[in-house]
Design an enzyme around this catalytic site. Sequence first.
Site, PDB file in Angstrom:
ATOM      1  N   LEU A   1       0.839  -1.202   0.000  1.00 17.43           N
ATOM      2  CA  LEU A   1       0.000   0.000   0.000  1.00 17.43           C
ATOM      3  C   LEU A   1       0.874   1.253   0.000  1.00 17.43           C
ATOM      4  O   LEU A   1       0.719   2.132   0.826  1.00 17.43           O
ATOM      5  CB  LEU A   1      -0.921   0.018   1.219  1.00 17.43           C
ATOM      6  N   HIS A   2       1.799   1.315  -0.929  1.00 19.54           N
ATOM      7  CA  HIS A   2       2.670   2.472  -1.025  1.00 19.54           C
ATOM      8  C   HIS A   2       2.047   3.529  -1.928  1.00 19.54           C
ATOM      9  O   HIS A   2       0.884   3.409  -2.309  1.00 19.54           O
ATOM     10  CB  HIS A   2       4.063   2.046  -1.487  1.00 19.54           C
ATOM     11  N   ALA A   3       2.779   4.551  -2.286  1.00 16.81           N
ATOM     12  CA  ALA A   3       2.245   5.756  -2.930  1.00 16.81           C
ATOM     13  C   ALA A   3       1.288   5.518  -4.092  1.00 16.81           C
ATOM     14  O   ALA A   3       0.146   5.977  -4.058  1.00 16.81           O
ATOM     15  CB  ALA A   3       3.388   6.654  -3.371  1.00 16.81           C
TER      16      ALA A   3
END
Length: 82
Positions: free
Chosen positions: A16-18
């Site tokens: 769930l990164h950028a």
Amino acid sequence: MTIVEREIVITNSQGLHARPAAVLVEALKSYEARVHIEVGSKRADARSIRSVLALGGSTGDVARVTAEGDDASEVVARIEAI
């Protein structure tokens, strides 16, 4: 009012990164339901990019998604698709 809860395994290679978080937040704009995501002991408002990023969700982590509202089922299905 409908409440839908579902556990979803994070399969995106980036977690769930950028970029995945931005896609998620953008997708929720067309829905009315309140949505929260929990990863471990952390809980986030799914409409807030900062909150979603703070979860630190990684590939393989289990995220509990809770949606509350008339379109809750649709929202959860959309999140699963992402």
